[in-house]
Design an enzyme around this catalytic site. Structure first.
Site, PDB file in Angstrom:
ATOM      1  N   SER A  61      14.108 -11.727  67.993  1.00 54.22           N
ATOM      2  CA  SER A  61      15.037 -11.411  66.883  1.00 54.22           C
ATOM      3  C   SER A  61      14.335 -10.827  65.668  1.00 54.22           C
ATOM      4  CB  SER A  61      15.788 -12.678  66.457  1.00 54.22           C
ATOM      5  OG  SER A  61      16.430 -13.250  67.565  1.00 54.22           O
ATOM      6  N   ARG A  86      18.564 -24.484  68.584  1.00 51.45           N
ATOM      7  CA  ARG A  86      19.991 -24.275  68.854  1.00 51.45           C
ATOM      8  C   ARG A  86      20.299 -24.378  70.342  1.00 51.45           C
ATOM      9  NH1 ARG A  86      18.780 -21.730  64.198  1.00 51.45           N
ATOM     10  NH2 ARG A  86      20.423 -21.490  62.628  1.00 51.45           N
ATOM     11  N   CYS A 105      13.341  -1.839  62.992  1.00 49.74           N
ATOM     12  CA  CYS A 105      13.588  -0.818  61.964  1.00 49.74           C
ATOM     13  C   CYS A 105      12.745  -1.065  60.722  1.00 49.74           C
ATOM     14  CB  CYS A 105      15.043  -0.818  61.529  1.00 49.74           C
ATOM     15  SG  CYS A 105      16.220  -1.039  62.859  1.00 49.74           S
ATOM     16  N   ASP A 133      19.743  -1.426  72.827  1.00 52.85           N
ATOM     17  CA  ASP A 133      19.146  -0.110  73.057  1.00 52.85           C
ATOM     18  C   ASP A 133      19.137   0.311  74.524  1.00 52.85           C
ATOM     19  OD1 ASP A 133      18.660  -0.339  70.386  1.00 52.85           O
ATOM     20  OD2 ASP A 133      16.470  -0.289  70.528  1.00 52.85           O
ATOM     21  N   VAL A 187      11.143 -10.563  83.236  1.00 50.11           N
ATOM     22  CA  VAL A 187      12.031 -10.489  84.391  1.00 50.11           C
ATOM     23  C   VAL A 187      11.628  -9.259  85.198  1.00 50.11           C
ATOM     24  CG1 VAL A 187      14.407 -10.155  85.172  1.00 50.11           C
ATOM     25  CG2 VAL A 187      13.904 -11.735  83.286  1.00 50.11           C
TER      26      VAL A 187
END
Lengths: 469, 469
Positions: free
Chosen positions: B53, B84, B57, B299, B94
């Site tokens: 996260s 969380r 940019c 993206d 992966v």
């Protein structure tokens, strides 16, 4: 009074008469001239003051010193208008509109000479007049309005001649807070005395509170909930203090910024239709209702609020210019309309930016709308980017439909113009849910990854969903 | 390779597997978690890198020194996600999606251990990969991409270790021009080598020319129309120069900013539907087309361009965050859609602001649209207000209908975010004639009486009317 001839037109040309030489009137005249040359259309414009086409909105910045000289505020001088074949009569006041006779009576303010001028088409752009308190001393030396360039010059003359540095601004709307900034910039100790619960009554009180707090932090003394009961003058007749029921505020200079009313004395006497706010009522082409050859625009008309569906009075140069364009197009044989407003306004006090569009809570209640109101805090830039500043965004959305009803923003650099996002969304009738998907410009120097307006929209969506029943 | 068990889920809970721990993936995970607790939904997220996260940019501003430290760019750390109840597997890649078996194979990058993890619902958020020139030397020391935080740190390490002050940036899109600014801020002599006719190929060339001129005035050497043919290295293996067909540009450091492509290697191998730009194709709920239990966002997907009606690939954090929200809502049992984009983007180089939304001329041609294109120059504030700066606004409107098709803006302070007005108008399908009546925020410190976007709209209206036939 020497009552002369009615100045009839020569047969071939139509004559357009314009009352008022500021934004709306002269925009209309200029646009009409662009579409129709002097061979087809004669244009006669009356202006009772010394100036044409100037930015009244710029006066606080001239008084405050940001704009070095008065003439910078003049977009087009009488000479420039005359070069475009617009017959300007300066310092000439229209004193009567004879609708049945299709003519106006005018008086040359220097000579007192009066005459009648007939018209084929008439544009009424008589502007607004400032509200002055009905109190003794309201016209005393040292008490100033800031409606016209002459007002601005008179205030600057007073400031130059006054040694004391205590200024009281009466009123805390746009003009009041902008004049507070101007006087701070001139080095005055400023007190703002305001009848409302909070400053900026064009905002909801919770948002106005943020303005109150920020202005106090700038060293401005904020007095809310206070009606001026007395303007005390000295033996020399000059203003000395402003009194309210509870207190007295010494004043070397007083600036009145308690709003304006449409200047429609002439129109009323002529039997033209006025709305509940005293402004002329027009159709969408800006033609006075029921009158095929009379148009009106600028600060003397009421405009349709597209959100509430009701007429409002808003004195703002940007509307006046649009009205003028629309009127000029129609008078000149083209076609244009002014569909209405959503009530957008932006302002600043030093580095505090204030913006609003659409309905406040009380407007929504009055319009019979049920709504959710949410408030969020976010930043002008990505939180990690230098000079990111906090802004508070309040958003109202209609219950059940989720339609956007209004947005208010208080913040620092980059806050105010964000209201344009909401202004366009309101015009388009978007829901807050639709707004959450808006593809707004994002880069860290310009916005957080969720623009503050979108953060507010997301919270509004949640509120609408929660109370969907 | 130690191939272990398939990690089955316990019967009661659904399992959500997320591939990719950046904006889209972790927004989806967080939103799903908000809607469904750990008792109902297990969430397993795989991230092959060291971070979650973060704001890619923001990397140019960290490299340039505006952002003092890397961690400011991290919105939420792995630990915060774990708190969380999101089961994050960091440094775990992966390597395969088994659609038929509803499971993914992953490899722990440290140990090399592999395992299968089954899913009920899958989110693919594999992001984009930077395009690298297929040239020897593209991986030489001193040649840097700036896609990830690791890339940024490597570049900063190189800058710290490099005495020479000559930097070459390859590419003049958003990343290229932002990195040019960063390197100027670090005291480098910067050359930008660009394959396109002008920098910023997301603008029309006439607007790109303004960027070229402004960047040259900042002391940046701008080389357009130039393909890099060789990356020359020294005996130590480090980069020494960038060569084009015509010239050679000495370089102590080279930054590659020639764009990105969707990272869809896994998706392609799994037989998932890809579009013409190589991105995953989804429905409006961000579900991979034809797959009821697989979502994709960020993206690695193509998005619908609402103006052209065609799919595009746009790598931008603001879209990735929106996708994540939408996916998380749907996965969590709620309902949300991502209707598409209008192609808004803003950027800056030092004090130059650049913005665009909607279609360029060539996009409009490609979409089969006939249009009028107009360009105007106006100011960011009232002309008489201090620090009013010039901006150029180009506007495209469809022939006959007058529908807004696109806006490009190049200017200084206050230019870029004005594109939001056009972004909302595009979303609403407004005509340029409707735009001329928009009630935008006006006050002298914020806008001329006609906002530059409205000035452009008025000119576009005139062009559409003139060629109405």
């Amino acid at each position: 009074m020497s009552m002369s001839r009615t100045d009839g037109k020569d047969g071939a040309r139509e004559r357009l008469v314009v009352i008022g030489g500021d934004a709306a009137g002269m925009s209309a005249a200029s646009q009409a001239r662009r579409l129709r040359g002097p061979d087809e259309l004669e244009i006669v414009a009356f202006e009772r003051g010394h100036f044409t086409s100037y930015s009244a909105c710029g006066i606080p910045y001239w008084v405050g010193g940001d704009v070095p000289e008065r003439d910078r505020l003049i977009a087009r001088t009488p000479e420039e208008h005359r070069e475009r074949a617009i017959g300007l009569r300066m310092r000439t006041e229209v004193t009567e509109i004879d609708v049945a006779g299709a003519r106006v009576r005018s008086r040359d303010l220097a000579s007192g000479a009066e005459e009648w001028t007939s018209y084929d088409k008439l544009v009424i752009a008589t502007g607004a007049r400032p509200i002055r308190p009905d109190l003794p001393g309201a016209d005393a030396p040292g008490v100033h309005g800031v409606q016209t360039l002459d007002d601005g010059q008179a205030l600057l003359d007073t400031l130059a001649a006054t040694e004391g540095r205590r200024a009281v601004v009466v009123g805390a709307g746009y003009i009041g807070v902008e004049m507070a900034e101007a006087l701070i910039n001139r080095g005055y100790e400023v007190t703002v005395v305001n009848r409302g619960e909070e400053p900026m009554s064009t905002l909801d009180p919770d948002m106005g509170r943020l303005v109150h707090t920020a202005m106090e932090a700038m060293g401005i003394t904020m007095v809310d909930d206070a009606e001026v009961t007395k303007i005390r003058t000295g033996e020399d007749g000059r203003v000395r203090a402003i009194a309210t029921e509870d207190a007295e505020y010494p004043a070397d200079v007083v600036v009145l910024g308690i709003g304006v009313r449409p200047e429609t004395t002439l129109a009323k006497a002529a039997g033209l239709p006025l709305g509940e706010h005293g402004g002329l009522l027009t159709d969408l082409a800006m033609r006075v209702r029921g009158h095929g050859n009379i148009w009106a625009g600028g600060d003397c008309v009421e405009v349709l609020d597209l959100v509430s569906g009701r007429e409002r009075h808003i004195a703002l140069g940007t509307h006046a210019n649009k009205h003028g364009q629309v009127i000029g197009s129609n008078v000149g044989g083209g076609y244009a309309t002014f569909p209405g407003v959503v009530g957008t306004a932006v302002s600043k006090v030093c580095d505090l930016e204030i913006a609003r569009t659409g309905l406040r809570e009380k407007d929504a209640h009055r319009a019979g709308l049920q709504f959710e109101a949410v408030t969020i805090e976010s930043t002008s830039r990505a939180g990690y980017y230098p000079n990111a500043t906090l802004m508070t965004v309040k958003m109202l959305a209609e219950r059940r439909t989720g339609r956007l009803l209004g947005v208010q923003i208080v913040g620092r650099e980059g806050a105010a113009k964000r209201v344009d996002i909401a202004a366009v969304a309101l015009t388009a009738g978007m829901t807050v849910e639709q707004m959450t998907a808006l593809d707004l410009g994002y880069a860290p120097p310009f916005s957080p990854v969720w623009d503050p307006v979108l953060v507010a929209a997301r919270k509004a969506v949640a509120a609408v969903r929660k109370n969907a029943g």
